[in-house]
Each structure stands twice: as structure tokens, then as C-alpha cells.
Design a protein around this motif. Structure first.
Motif, PDB file in Angstrom:
ATOM      1  N   ARG A  28      37.281  20.641 -12.628  1.00  0.00           N
ATOM      2  CA  ARG A  28      36.797  22.815 -12.649  1.00  0.00           C
ATOM      3  C   ARG A  28      38.632  23.484 -12.040  1.00  0.00           C
ATOM      4  N   SER A  29      39.158  23.856 -12.274  1.00  0.00           N
ATOM      5  CA  SER A  29      40.621  24.732 -12.307  1.00  0.00           C
ATOM      6  C   SER A  29      39.920  25.945 -10.923  1.00  0.00           C
ATOM      7  N   VAL A  30      40.579  25.370  -9.861  1.00  0.00           N
ATOM      8  CA  VAL A  30      39.963  26.146  -8.751  1.00  0.00           C
ATOM      9  C   VAL A  30      40.640  27.246  -8.418  1.00  0.00           C
ATOM     10  N   SER A  31      42.233  26.683  -8.439  1.00  0.00           N
ATOM     11  CA  SER A  31      43.673  27.429  -8.076  1.00  0.00           C
ATOM     12  C   SER A  31      44.744  26.591  -9.340  1.00  0.00           C
ATOM     13  N   PRO A  32      44.770  27.805 -10.813  1.00  0.00           N
ATOM     14  CA  PRO A  32      45.451  27.584 -11.605  1.00  0.00           C
ATOM     15  C   PRO A  32      46.631  27.283 -11.031  1.00  0.00           C
ATOM     16  N   PRO A  33      47.480  26.796 -12.333  1.00  0.00           N
ATOM     17  CA  PRO A  33      49.005  27.129 -11.877  1.00  0.00           C
ATOM     18  C   PRO A  33      49.145  28.112 -11.747  1.00  0.00           C
ATOM     19  N   HIS A  34      50.397  28.522 -11.837  1.00  0.00           N
ATOM     20  CA  HIS A  34      51.126  30.279 -11.808  1.00  0.00           C
ATOM     21  C   HIS A  34      52.420  30.512 -11.596  1.00  0.00           C
ATOM     22  N   PRO A  35      53.393  31.280 -12.259  1.00  0.00           N
ATOM     23  CA  PRO A  35      54.546  31.311 -12.491  1.00  0.00           C
ATOM     24  C   PRO A  35      54.948  31.370 -11.293  1.00  0.00           C
ATOM     25  N   GLY A  36      55.567  30.890 -11.150  1.00  0.00           N
ATOM     26  CA  GLY A  36      56.753  31.607  -9.096  1.00  0.00           C
ATOM     27  C   GLY A  36      55.503  30.474  -8.326  1.00  0.00           C
ATOM     28  N   LEU A  37      54.344  29.221  -8.560  1.00  0.00           N
ATOM     29  CA  LEU A  37      54.187  28.288  -7.433  1.00  0.00           C
ATOM     30  C   LEU A  37      54.218  27.144  -8.058  1.00  0.00           C
ATOM     31  N   ARG A  38      54.487  26.396  -7.266  1.00  0.00           N
ATOM     32  CA  ARG A  38      53.632  24.612  -7.709  1.00  0.00           C
ATOM     33  C   ARG A  38      53.075  23.750  -7.661  1.00  0.00           C
ATOM     34  N   GLY A  39      52.257  24.486  -7.154  1.00  0.00           N
ATOM     35  CA  GLY A  39      51.089  24.060  -6.816  1.00  0.00           C
ATOM     36  C   GLY A  39      49.564  24.242  -6.751  1.00  0.00           C
ATOM     37  N   GLU A  40      48.661  23.534  -7.345  1.00  0.00           N
ATOM     38  CA  GLU A  40      47.674  24.051  -7.841  1.00  0.00           C
ATOM     39  C   GLU A  40      46.054  22.635  -7.372  1.00  0.00           C
ATOM     40  N   VAL A  41      45.354  23.455  -7.216  1.00  0.00           N
ATOM     41  CA  VAL A  41      43.883  22.587  -6.832  1.00  0.00           C
ATOM     42  C   VAL A  41      42.858  22.648  -7.613  1.00  0.00           C
ATOM     43  N   VAL A  42      42.211  21.037  -7.901  1.00  0.00           N
ATOM     44  CA  VAL A  42      41.679  21.581  -9.112  1.00  0.00           C
ATOM     45  C   VAL A  42      40.191  20.302  -8.267  1.00  0.00           C
ATOM     46  N   GLU A  43      38.989  20.911  -8.695  1.00  0.00           N
ATOM     47  CA  GLU A  43      37.669  20.646  -8.899  1.00  0.00           C
ATOM     48  C   GLU A  43      37.754  19.105  -9.314  1.00  0.00           C
ATOM     49  N   CYS A  44      37.524  17.734  -9.312  1.00  0.00           N
ATOM     50  CA  CYS A  44      37.007  16.798 -10.148  1.00  0.00           C
ATOM     51  C   CYS A  44      35.715  16.377 -10.138  1.00  0.00           C
ATOM     52  N   THR A  45      34.278  15.875 -10.605  1.00  0.00           N
ATOM     53  CA  THR A  45      33.499  15.098 -10.733  1.00  0.00           C
ATOM     54  C   THR A  45      33.534  14.036 -11.568  1.00  0.00           C
ATOM     55  N   LEU A  46      33.214  12.140 -10.874  1.00  0.00           N
ATOM     56  CA  LEU A  46      33.690  11.493 -11.713  1.00  0.00           C
ATOM     57  C   LEU A  46      32.136  10.758 -12.287  1.00  0.00           C
ATOM     58  N   ASP A  47      31.291  10.590 -13.211  1.00  0.00           N
ATOM     59  CA  ASP A  47      29.905  10.340 -12.896  1.00  0.00           C
ATOM     60  C   ASP A  47      29.964   8.736 -12.304  1.00  0.00           C
ATOM     61  N   PRO A  48      28.632   8.644 -11.877  1.00  0.00           N
ATOM     62  CA  PRO A  48      28.670   6.808 -11.708  1.00  0.00           C
ATOM     63  C   PRO A  48      29.351   5.802 -12.933  1.00  0.00           C
ATOM     64  N   GLY A  49      30.196   4.765 -12.644  1.00  0.00           N
ATOM     65  CA  GLY A  49      30.692   4.434 -13.628  1.00  0.00           C
ATOM     66  C   GLY A  49      32.188   5.670 -14.858  1.00  0.00           C
ATOM     67  N   ALA A  50      32.221   6.524 -14.308  1.00  0.00           N
ATOM     68  CA  ALA A  50      33.276   6.786 -14.973  1.00  0.00           C
ATOM     69  C   ALA A  50      34.908   6.036 -14.501  1.00  0.00           C
ATOM     70  N   THR A  51      35.321   6.680 -15.665  1.00  0.00           N
ATOM     71  CA  THR A  51      36.935   6.135 -15.540  1.00  0.00           C
ATOM     72  C   THR A  51      37.757   6.746 -15.716  1.00  0.00           C
ATOM     73  N   ILE A  52      39.129   7.352 -15.293  1.00  0.00           N
ATOM     74  CA  ILE A  52      40.247   8.242 -15.539  1.00  0.00           C
ATOM     75  C   ILE A  52      41.387   7.742 -15.729  1.00  0.00           C
ATOM     76  N   SER A  53      41.827   7.318 -17.038  1.00  0.00           N
ATOM     77  CA  SER A  53      42.609   6.489 -16.607  1.00  0.00           C
ATOM     78  C   SER A  53      44.636   7.497 -17.247  1.00  0.00           C
ATOM     79  N   CYS A  54      45.665   7.234 -17.208  1.00  0.00           N
ATOM     80  CA  CYS A  54      46.739   8.109 -17.194  1.00  0.00           C
ATOM     81  C   CYS A  54      47.775   6.796 -17.317  1.00  0.00           C
ATOM     82  N   GLU A  55      48.631   6.453 -18.799  1.00  0.00           N
ATOM     83  CA  GLU A  55      49.150   5.680 -18.467  1.00  0.00           C
ATOM     84  C   GLU A  55      50.785   5.957 -18.062  1.00  0.00           C
ATOM     85  N   ASN A  56      51.482   7.402 -18.114  1.00  0.00           N
ATOM     86  CA  ASN A  56      52.406   8.073 -17.570  1.00  0.00           C
ATOM     87  C   ASN A  56      51.824   9.362 -16.715  1.00  0.00           C
TER      88      ASN A  56
END
Length: 191
Positions: free
Chosen positions: A102-130
Motif C-alpha cells: 500500500r502506497s501510504v505516502s507516494p513519491p511526489h515531485p520535490g520530495l525525496r521520501g515515501e512511505v509504504v505499508e507492506c504485508t507478507l503472508d506466512p512463508g512469503a519472500t520478496i528478493s531484489c538482486e539490485n
């Protein structure tokens, strides 16, 4: 969550944006395939809106284009508002992994920060190589459950209320060991 027609519209806007990004970079499908490790046919189907990308494939595309996932998803929306009511916060779900974002505070021009709420189900994995943007600053605040987060080769186990903060320069992995789901807040600050 969005109803079917809203999801279809967002998916078609995402497909169009991914196609336009590739065109902006002047890359062929074969070149983008080489950069992301995704097959040419998968990329073509995603850009035509015939296939919705998974979290992993969208992460690879974001890395190739130098964008966070939130920034890419915001680009498919109209001008982001200053006030973001709960009902208008964009929610994206990858059923193949069990990951909700959920993009709680999405990116906005002129702002460097954002806030995201995430939920992972039991056993779930998210991987990023870079990281999508090298040196991006992240703060992960676990609200429910337990999260195993691997950054720079070190794994950290976080429980409710724990926070992990770091600059992301390499691979990362978020895992929910269960038995309960993990809900966490991710704060992203662009370099």
C-alpha cells in the motif's frame, strides 16, 4: 482493494508506462531482456497488458529503469495529491508470492521520501538482486509478526516495534517465517 475494473485500468496504465519507459531508453525487447533476465515474450506480454508482472519481475524492471516500485506505480496515476486519504492509497497485490503493498505516502515531485505499508503472508519472500536506485535509504518498521530482512549479506530478525535502517547498495530479501503474517512500514528516502 480495487474492484476488477479499477485493477484493469491500473494494469493497462502500468503496461503502457513500461512500454514508454523502454522506448524512452531506446532499448529493444532483447536488450531489456538481457538487463532484467526476463524473457522477451514475457516483457512483450507485460507491455501489451496481457500479463500482470509479479513483484519479482516488476522489481527487476524498476532496477533497469532506476526507479523504486512506488515511483513507477505513482507515474501511472494522475498528479499525486498532497493529502492522501486512506481510500485513495494505491494497493498492489502479488498473489503468486503473498505480498501486499500500500502506497501510504507516494513519491511526489520535490520530495525525496515515501512511505509504504507492506504485508507478507506466512512463508512469503520478496528478493531484489539490485536496488532500483543505488544508495537509496530505507527504514523498515515492523508492526505485526516477524520479519527476516537480509541486507549486505547480514540477516536481521525483527519483531513488532523493531526498526532496521540502511542504505541499499546490493541485494535484499524480506521474509515472513510465520506462523503469522508480517506487516511492516517501509520508509524510502531517495539519495
Amino acid at each position: 482493494m480495487r474492484d476488477g475494473s479499477e485493477a484493469e485500468t491500473a494494469d493497462s496504465r502500468l503496461a503502457a508506462r513500461l512500454a514508454s519507459l523502454r522506448a524512452e531508453h531506446g532499448w529493444s525487447l532483447d536488450e531489456l531482456s538481457g538487463l532484467t533476465g526476463l524473457s522477451r515474450s514475457t516483457l512483450s506480454r507485460v507491455e501489451r497488458g496481457e500479463l500482470s508482472p509479479t513483484a519479482a519481475s516488476l522489481g527487476r524492471l524498476c532496477t533497469a529503469y532506476g526507479r523504486t516500485m512506488s515511483r513507477l506505480l505513482t507515474e501511472i496515476e494522475s498528479e499525486p495529491p498532497r493529502r492522501v486519504p486512506a481510500g485513495s492509497q494505491q494497493v498492489w497485490y502479488d498473489a503468486s508470492v503473498g505480498f501486499t503493498r500500500r502506497s501510504v505516502s507516494p513519491p511526489h515531485p520535490g520530495l525525496r521520501g515515501e512511505v509504504v505499508e507492506c504485508t507478507l503472508d506466512p512463508g512469503a519472500t520478496i528478493s531484489c538482486e539490485n536496488p532500483p536506485v543505488p544508495g537509496v535509504e530505507q527504514h523498515v518498521w515492523v508492526r505485526e509478526g516477524v520479519a527476516g530482512i537480509t541486507v549486505d549479506g547480514s540477516t536481521h530478525t525483527l519483531g513488532p516495534g523493531d526498526c532496521l535502517r540502511f542504505r541499499l547498495d546490493g541485494p535484499s530479501r524480506f521474509h515472513c517465517p510465520g506462523p503469522e503474517r508480517t506487516r511492516y512500514v517501509l520508509m524510502i528516502v531517495m539519495p
